[in-house]
Design a protein around this motif. Structure first.
Motif, PDB file in Angstrom:
ATOM      1  N   GLY A  23     -24.059  -8.769  -0.764  1.00 44.07           N
ATOM      2  CA  GLY A  23     -24.758 -10.002  -1.082  1.00 44.07           C
ATOM      3  C   GLY A  23     -24.641 -10.390  -2.543  1.00 44.07           C
ATOM      4  O   GLY A  23     -24.402 -11.564  -2.867  1.00 44.07           O
ATOM      5  N   ARG A  24     -24.805  -9.427  -3.424  1.00 43.92           N
ATOM      6  CA  ARG A  24     -24.681  -9.724  -4.854  1.00 43.92           C
ATOM      7  C   ARG A  24     -23.274 -10.200  -5.192  1.00 43.92           C
ATOM      8  O   ARG A  24     -23.095 -11.140  -5.981  1.00 43.92           O
ATOM      9  CB  ARG A  24     -25.047  -8.490  -5.681  1.00 43.92           C
ATOM     10  N   ASP A  25     -22.268  -9.565  -4.604  1.00 46.21           N
ATOM     11  CA  ASP A  25     -20.888  -9.987  -4.844  1.00 46.21           C
ATOM     12  C   ASP A  25     -20.656 -11.411  -4.342  1.00 46.21           C
ATOM     13  O   ASP A  25     -19.991 -12.220  -5.002  1.00 46.21           O
ATOM     14  CB  ASP A  25     -19.910  -9.027  -4.164  1.00 46.21           C
ATOM     15  N   LEU A  47     -40.013 -17.008  -1.936  1.00 48.62           N
ATOM     16  CA  LEU A  47     -39.683 -16.648  -0.562  1.00 48.62           C
ATOM     17  C   LEU A  47     -39.064 -15.262  -0.509  1.00 48.62           C
ATOM     18  O   LEU A  47     -38.286 -14.886  -1.391  1.00 48.62           O
ATOM     19  CB  LEU A  47     -38.723 -17.679   0.040  1.00 48.62           C
ATOM     20  N   LEU A  48     -39.413 -14.524   0.550  1.00 46.74           N
ATOM     21  CA  LEU A  48     -38.896 -13.180   0.758  1.00 46.74           C
ATOM     22  C   LEU A  48     -38.067 -13.166   2.032  1.00 46.74           C
ATOM     23  O   LEU A  48     -38.552 -13.557   3.099  1.00 46.74           O
ATOM     24  CB  LEU A  48     -40.059 -12.193   0.897  1.00 46.74           C
ATOM     25  N   ASP A  49     -36.811 -12.716   1.922  1.00 45.04           N
ATOM     26  CA  ASP A  49     -35.968 -12.534   3.102  1.00 45.04           C
ATOM     27  C   ASP A  49     -35.734 -11.045   3.291  1.00 45.04           C
ATOM     28  O   ASP A  49     -35.092 -10.394   2.456  1.00 45.04           O
ATOM     29  CB  ASP A  49     -34.643 -13.279   2.953  1.00 45.04           C
ATOM     30  N   VAL A  50     -36.254 -10.513   4.391  1.00 46.19           N
ATOM     31  CA  VAL A  50     -36.183  -9.076   4.667  1.00 46.19           C
ATOM     32  C   VAL A  50     -35.002  -8.791   5.583  1.00 46.19           C
ATOM     33  O   VAL A  50     -34.695  -9.571   6.491  1.00 46.19           O
ATOM     34  CB  VAL A  50     -37.506  -8.595   5.299  1.00 46.19           C
ATOM     35  N   ALA A  51     -34.326  -7.677   5.331  1.00 44.75           N
ATOM     36  CA  ALA A  51     -33.120  -7.298   6.075  1.00 44.75           C
ATOM     37  C   ALA A  51     -32.044  -8.353   5.900  1.00 44.75           C
ATOM     38  O   ALA A  51     -31.251  -8.597   6.808  1.00 44.75           O
ATOM     39  CB  ALA A  51     -33.431  -7.061   7.554  1.00 44.75           C
ATOM     40  N   GLY A  52     -31.998  -8.938   4.720  1.00 42.56           N
ATOM     41  CA  GLY A  52     -31.059 -10.037   4.463  1.00 42.56           C
ATOM     42  C   GLY A  52     -30.003  -9.693   3.442  1.00 42.56           C
ATOM     43  O   GLY A  52     -29.569 -10.548   2.662  1.00 42.56           O
ATOM     44  N   GLY A  53     -29.550  -8.436   3.457  1.00 44.83           N
ATOM     45  CA  GLY A  53     -28.711  -7.899   2.391  1.00 44.83           C
ATOM     46  C   GLY A  53     -27.523  -8.733   1.977  1.00 44.83           C
ATOM     47  O   GLY A  53     -27.224  -8.850   0.794  1.00 44.83           O
ATOM     48  N   THR A  54     -26.794  -9.323   2.927  1.00 40.96           N
ATOM     49  CA  THR A  54     -25.583 -10.057   2.548  1.00 40.96           C
ATOM     50  C   THR A  54     -25.879 -11.460   2.029  1.00 40.96           C
ATOM     51  O   THR A  54     -24.955 -12.174   1.653  1.00 40.96           O
ATOM     52  CB  THR A  54     -24.594 -10.151   3.730  1.00 40.96           C
ATOM     53  N   GLY A  55     -27.151 -11.852   2.027  1.00 44.44           N
ATOM     54  CA  GLY A  55     -27.537 -13.102   1.368  1.00 44.44           C
ATOM     55  C   GLY A  55     -27.445 -14.354   2.209  1.00 44.44           C
ATOM     56  O   GLY A  55     -27.690 -15.448   1.696  1.00 44.44           O
ATOM     57  N   ASP A  56     -27.131 -14.238   3.476  1.00 45.96           N
ATOM     58  CA  ASP A  56     -26.869 -15.424   4.286  1.00 45.96           C
ATOM     59  C   ASP A  56     -28.069 -16.373   4.327  1.00 45.96           C
ATOM     60  O   ASP A  56     -27.931 -17.581   4.105  1.00 45.96           O
ATOM     61  CB  ASP A  56     -26.481 -15.009   5.708  1.00 45.96           C
ATOM     62  N   ILE A  57     -29.260 -15.866   4.607  1.00 47.31           N
ATOM     63  CA  ILE A  57     -30.454 -16.712   4.647  1.00 47.31           C
ATOM     64  C   ILE A  57     -30.842 -17.159   3.240  1.00 47.31           C
ATOM     65  O   ILE A  57     -31.190 -18.329   3.016  1.00 47.31           O
ATOM     66  CB  ILE A  57     -31.620 -15.960   5.314  1.00 47.31           C
ATOM     67  N   ALA A  58     -30.777 -16.255   2.289  1.00 43.64           N
ATOM     68  CA  ALA A  58     -31.151 -16.596   0.917  1.00 43.64           C
ATOM     69  C   ALA A  58     -30.303 -17.737   0.376  1.00 43.64           C
ATOM     70  O   ALA A  58     -30.814 -18.663  -0.280  1.00 43.64           O
ATOM     71  CB  ALA A  58     -31.006 -15.366   0.021  1.00 43.64           C
ATOM     72  N   PHE A  59     -29.000 -17.707   0.638  1.00 44.16           N
ATOM     73  CA  PHE A  59     -28.129 -18.769   0.138  1.00 44.16           C
ATOM     74  C   PHE A  59     -28.469 -20.101   0.785  1.00 44.16           C
ATOM     75  O   PHE A  59     -28.427 -21.155   0.142  1.00 44.16           O
ATOM     76  CB  PHE A  59     -26.665 -18.414   0.401  1.00 44.16           C
ATOM     77  N   ARG A  60     -28.825 -20.061   2.046  1.00 38.90           N
ATOM     78  CA  ARG A  60     -29.214 -21.294   2.734  1.00 38.90           C
ATOM     79  C   ARG A  60     -30.497 -21.873   2.127  1.00 38.90           C
ATOM     80  O   ARG A  60     -30.648 -23.091   2.007  1.00 38.90           O
ATOM     81  CB  ARG A  60     -29.400 -21.026   4.229  1.00 38.90           C
ATOM     82  N   ILE A  61     -31.419 -20.983   1.778  1.00 41.55           N
ATOM     83  CA  ILE A  61     -32.651 -21.438   1.135  1.00 41.55           C
ATOM     84  C   ILE A  61     -32.340 -22.094  -0.204  1.00 41.55           C
ATOM     85  O   ILE A  61     -32.846 -23.181  -0.521  1.00 41.55           O
ATOM     86  CB  ILE A  61     -33.626 -20.262   0.950  1.00 41.55           C
ATOM     87  N   LEU A  62     -31.500 -21.455  -1.003  1.00 41.21           N
ATOM     88  CA  LEU A  62     -31.153 -22.027  -2.301  1.00 41.21           C
ATOM     89  C   LEU A  62     -30.424 -23.351  -2.147  1.00 41.21           C
ATOM     90  O   LEU A  62     -30.666 -24.297  -2.917  1.00 41.21           O
ATOM     91  CB  LEU A  62     -30.298 -21.033  -3.090  1.00 41.21           C
ATOM     92  N   ASP A  63     -29.545 -23.450  -1.157  1.00 34.77           N
ATOM     93  CA  ASP A  63     -28.827 -24.710  -0.950  1.00 34.77           C
ATOM     94  C   ASP A  63     -29.796 -25.834  -0.586  1.00 34.77           C
ATOM     95  O   ASP A  63     -29.645 -26.971  -1.057  1.00 34.77           O
ATOM     96  CB  ASP A  63     -27.787 -24.547   0.163  1.00 34.77           C
ATOM     97  N   ARG A  64     -30.796 -25.519   0.219  1.00 34.89           N
ATOM     98  CA  ARG A  64     -31.737 -26.567   0.655  1.00 34.89           C
ATOM     99  C   ARG A  64     -32.729 -26.953  -0.430  1.00 34.89           C
ATOM    100  O   ARG A  64     -33.339 -28.018  -0.362  1.00 34.89           O
ATOM    101  CB  ARG A  64     -32.471 -26.116   1.910  1.00 34.89           C
ATOM    102  N   TYR A 112     -19.679  -7.197   8.030  1.00 35.08           N
ATOM    103  CA  TYR A 112     -20.869  -7.615   8.756  1.00 35.08           C
ATOM    104  C   TYR A 112     -20.856  -9.109   9.080  1.00 35.08           C
ATOM    105  O   TYR A 112     -21.110  -9.515  10.225  1.00 35.08           O
ATOM    106  CB  TYR A 112     -22.111  -7.259   7.934  1.00 35.08           C
ATOM    107  N   ASP A 113     -20.557  -9.950   8.113  1.00 35.70           N
ATOM    108  CA  ASP A 113     -20.599 -11.396   8.339  1.00 35.70           C
ATOM    109  C   ASP A 113     -19.475 -11.855   9.269  1.00 35.70           C
ATOM    110  O   ASP A 113     -19.676 -12.739  10.109  1.00 35.70           O
ATOM    111  CB  ASP A 113     -20.539 -12.141   7.002  1.00 35.70           C
ATOM    112  N   VAL A 114     -18.300 -11.249   9.136  1.00 36.37           N
ATOM    113  CA  VAL A 114     -17.209 -11.575  10.056  1.00 36.37           C
ATOM    114  C   VAL A 114     -17.592 -11.197  11.479  1.00 36.37           C
ATOM    115  O   VAL A 114     -17.372 -11.957  12.431  1.00 36.37           O
ATOM    116  CB  VAL A 114     -15.917 -10.841   9.643  1.00 36.37           C
TER     117      VAL A 114
END
Length: 267
Positions: A120-122, A83-100, A52-54
């Motif tokens: 996402g968990r992996d 914060l809630l990220d919906v339809a964000g299974g692979t973690g892309d938005i969540a990781f950006r939130i944590l980084d910021r 998906y991410d590729v």
């Protein structure tokens, strides 16, 4: 639009939307029973989860990264927020939130497809992000989460996949705290004629071939292209967000309208 008028419009639209077993809805180039669509969408993302991410990079020529950065710039997450990220299974938005927030926000990732969450968990484990991340398998139209529990709700490239958009928007409002922020990043209507033609050629001819060659699933990317084409235009989506009871609705076009970022507040 007054709050009373917005509520009347919301109820009218909810009544008109197809219910389970009552009508047929679009799924790519065909129509299916409304009750069947969630399982079909789950099958699509189960099939493409590993690539998906590729594929996001290939489909957007990497520009989705800039769009997501714009989303985070608008969100401006702060330490201590939920914060809630919906339809964000692979973690892309969540990781950006944590980084910021330097790992100091509490982020819940919800997705309809367990396979996407597994990716996402992996990724979280591989990147050492073991902090306040919660992974929930659930439906955007019936969030298994308490009322008024989040400071922000984000959804990136996921709203067009739900069966009933207005139900998902109503759920977004329900789980937001008063003063909470709503942000939706989604493919939209191109507003530049020359770009519109080029984008249509890219979508119709190149993306399904990429899906077949890279993800091994051409049909899923035919569905994704068609879901973009059928998604409400910018102004219509803004009105539907207002009708769900969210306020101060705004949107901005990204890359000439290939994508749009909608924002609103629960007041």
């Amino acid at each position: 639009m007054t709050k009373q008028a917005a509520e009347q419009a919301r109820r009218k639209r909810a009544a008109e939307e197809p219910g389970a077993g009552e009508s047929r809805v679009a799924f790519g180039e065909r129509e299916v029973e409304a009750s069947e669509k969630p399982a079909l969408v789950r099958d699509v993302f189960r099939s493409v989860a590993g690539r998906y991410d590729v594929m996001n990079d290939l489909m957007s020529l990497g520009i989705h990264r800039l769009w997501k950065a714009s989303m985070l710039d608008r969100l401006r997450p702060r330490a201590g927020e939920a914060l809630l990220d919906v339809a964000g299974g692979t973690g892309d938005i969540a990781f950006r939130i944590l980084d910021r927030t330097e790992g100091h926000a509490d982020v819940t990732v919800l997705d309809l497809t367990e396979d996407m969450l597994r990716v996402g968990r992996d990724r979280a484990v591989d990147s050492g992000r073991l902090g306040p991340l919660h992974w929930v398998c659930g439906d955007a139209e019936a969030l298994p989460l308490p009322d008024a529990s989040f400071d922000a709700y984000t959804i990136a490239f996921g709203l067009r996949n739900v069966t009933h958009i207005d139900r998902a928007l109503a759920e977004a409002r329900r789980v937001l705290k008063p003063g909470g922020r709503f942000l939706c990043l989604e493919f939209s209507r191109v507003v530049l004629p020359a770009l519109d033609r080029a984008y249509a050629l890219w979508s119709d001819n190149v993306l399904p071939r990429l899906g077949g060659a890279v993800a091994g699933d051409r049909d899923s990317y035919v569905y994704l292209v068609e879901s973009i084409r059928r998604f409400p235009a910018q102004a219509e989506l803004a009105e539907r967000i207002r009708a769900a009871g969210l306020e101060q609705v705004r949107y901005s076009n990204l890359s000439g309208g290939i994508a749009a970022l909608h924002s609103a507040w629960r007041l």
